[in-house]
Write a protein that holds these residues in place. Structure first.
Motif, short mmCIF file in Angstrom:
data_model
loop_
_atom_site.label_atom_id
_atom_site.label_comp_id
_atom_site.label_asym_id
_atom_site.label_seq_id
_atom_site.Cartn_x
_atom_site.Cartn_y
_atom_site.Cartn_z
N LYS A 74 -1.07 -1.30 12.47
CA LYS A 74 0.44 -0.83 12.71
C LYS A 74 0.21 0.03 13.79
N LEU A 75 1.42 -0.35 14.87
CA LEU A 75 1.26 0.39 16.07
C LEU A 75 2.50 1.01 16.08
N PRO A 76 2.57 2.18 16.69
CA PRO A 76 4.07 2.89 16.83
C PRO A 76 5.15 2.20 17.61
N GLY A 77 6.36 2.37 17.19
CA GLY A 77 7.69 1.76 17.73
C GLY A 77 8.31 2.99 18.03
N GLY A 78 9.77 2.78 18.02
CA GLY A 78 10.77 3.40 18.05
C GLY A 78 11.06 4.35 16.64
N GLN A 79 12.17 4.87 16.49
CA GLN A 79 12.52 5.72 15.25
C GLN A 79 12.60 4.59 14.13
N ASP A 80 11.54 5.12 13.00
CA ASP A 80 11.75 4.07 11.82
C ASP A 80 10.79 2.91 11.97
N THR A 81 10.43 2.55 13.22
CA THR A 81 9.95 1.43 13.48
C THR A 81 8.48 1.33 14.10
N ARG A 82 7.65 0.38 13.72
CA ARG A 82 6.29 -0.01 14.12
C ARG A 82 6.07 -1.67 14.10
N LEU A 83 5.24 -1.85 15.06
CA LEU A 83 4.80 -3.32 15.02
C LEU A 83 3.58 -3.47 14.10
N GLU A 84 3.74 -4.36 13.26
CA GLU A 84 3.00 -4.61 12.23
C GLU A 84 2.25 -6.06 12.48
N MET A 85 0.83 -6.13 12.48
CA MET A 85 0.13 -7.10 12.53
C MET A 85 -0.77 -7.60 11.53
N HIS A 86 -0.87 -8.80 11.06
CA HIS A 86 -1.51 -9.30 9.78
C HIS A 86 -2.82 -10.27 10.41
N GLU A 87 -3.66 -10.09 9.57
CA GLU A 87 -4.81 -11.08 9.67
C GLU A 87 -5.37 -11.39 8.44
N PRO A 88 -5.90 -12.50 8.20
CA PRO A 88 -6.44 -12.82 6.92
C PRO A 88 -7.60 -11.83 6.60
N PRO A 89 -7.76 -11.92 5.02
CA PRO A 89 -8.74 -10.70 4.75
C PRO A 89 -10.33 -11.04 5.32
N GLY A 90 -10.61 -12.29 5.45
CA GLY A 90 -12.04 -12.67 5.91
C GLY A 90 -12.89 -12.55 5.03
N ASN A 91 -14.05 -12.95 5.14
CA ASN A 91 -15.30 -12.97 3.95
C ASN A 91 -15.77 -11.58 4.17
N ASP A 92 -16.04 -10.58 5.30
CA ASP A 92 -16.83 -9.39 5.31
C ASP A 92 -15.76 -8.28 5.41
N PRO A 93 -15.86 -7.45 4.09
CA PRO A 93 -14.65 -6.28 4.34
C PRO A 93 -14.89 -5.35 5.37
N GLU A 94 -15.97 -5.45 6.08
CA GLU A 94 -16.37 -4.35 7.16
C GLU A 94 -15.84 -4.70 8.53
N LEU A 95 -15.68 -6.10 8.64
CA LEU A 95 -15.76 -6.90 9.92
C LEU A 95 -14.12 -6.90 10.44
N VAL A 96 -13.92 -5.90 11.48
CA VAL A 96 -12.47 -6.12 11.69
C VAL A 96 -12.26 -7.03 12.66
N PRO A 97 -11.15 -7.47 12.52
CA PRO A 97 -10.74 -8.81 13.45
C PRO A 97 -10.81 -8.47 14.80
N PRO A 98 -11.50 -9.22 15.41
CA PRO A 98 -11.52 -9.15 16.97
C PRO A 98 -10.28 -8.93 17.66
N ARG A 99 -9.09 -9.49 17.57
CA ARG A 99 -7.75 -9.41 17.89
C ARG A 99 -7.44 -7.77 17.68
N PHE A 100 -7.67 -7.30 16.74
CA PHE A 100 -7.42 -5.67 16.47
C PHE A 100 -8.34 -4.90 17.11
N LEU A 101 -9.61 -5.40 17.21
CA LEU A 101 -10.45 -4.37 17.86
C LEU A 101 -10.13 -4.48 19.46
N GLN A 102 -9.69 -5.53 20.22
CA GLN A 102 -9.38 -5.55 21.46
C GLN A 102 -8.08 -4.79 21.56
N LEU A 103 -7.13 -4.62 20.55
CA LEU A 103 -5.91 -3.64 20.88
C LEU A 103 -6.28 -2.46 20.52
#
Length: 188
Positions: A74-103
């Motif tokens: 979740k990235l901050p947006g305007g008042q009361d607003t955030r950009l929320e991105m979802h990715e599947p849970p994956g097999n490793d609960p410690e492995l952050v999705p590459p797209r999120f790491l890049q952001l």
């Protein structure tokens, strides 16, 4: 579940344990409030040891339970607003999705991300519908237990109300705020 991005418009309120959630079907445009559905949510929040993401209003978590299990950024947006991105849970609960790491790399640089908190929520979800059965908003009555992980562990519990617009308007959000405040809700 495929990756998906959305704009989240919501408000949260701290509330005392004994406060009663007020009737929601009298809000403007609401034809009915569905019977509440109980959800059990568990999430691990990821950040650097110095909480670099939190300092920028960014939330990175992996959650199970509810309708949207998986990774959330979740990235901050305007008042009361955030950009929320979802990715599947994956097999490793410690492995952050590459797209999120890049952001988030600009904020964390080369510092590692690790679980910094574990949050368990008992949610009573109230769906607000219009005359055509469209979903205007979801209102959650949450009882939360959060455990800070790391060298100085600590536990906190609290209760909060949250209203998140689905197809409803900001006027509904404002009207709900007045009703929730009158019942004891304080902006979180």
């Amino acid at each position: 579940m495929a990756s998906e991005d959305s704009v989240e418009i919501e408000r949260k309120y701290d509330v005392d344990e004994r406060a009663a959630l007020p009737p929601l079907d009298e809000l403007p445009g609401v034809a009915r409030a569905e019977r509440p559905v109980e959800q059990q949510l568990e999430a691990e929040y990821f950040d650097t040891a110095a909480l670099a993401l939190a300092a920028h209003g960014i939330t990175l978590r992996r959650r199970t339970g509810g309708d949207d299990s998986g990774w959330h950024l979740k990235l901050p947006g305007g008042q009361d607003t955030r950009l929320e991105m979802h990715e599947p849970p994956g097999n490793d609960p410690e492995l952050v999705p590459p797209r999120f790491l890049q952001l988030v790399r600009v904020h964390v640089r080369d510092r590692p991300l690790a679980a910094v908190a574990r949050v368990r929520t008992r949610r009573m979800l109230h769906r607000l519908r219009d005359d055509h059965n469209g979903i205007l908003a979801d209102v959650a009555d949450d009882r939360v237990q959060a455990d800070r992980l790391g060298p100085e562990p600590r536990s906190l519990t609290w209760r909060e109300w949250e209203i998140e617009l689905v197809q409803g308007s900001r006027e509904l959000l404002d009207a709900a705020e007045a009703v929730l405040a009158a019942a004891g809700g304080r902006p979180a």
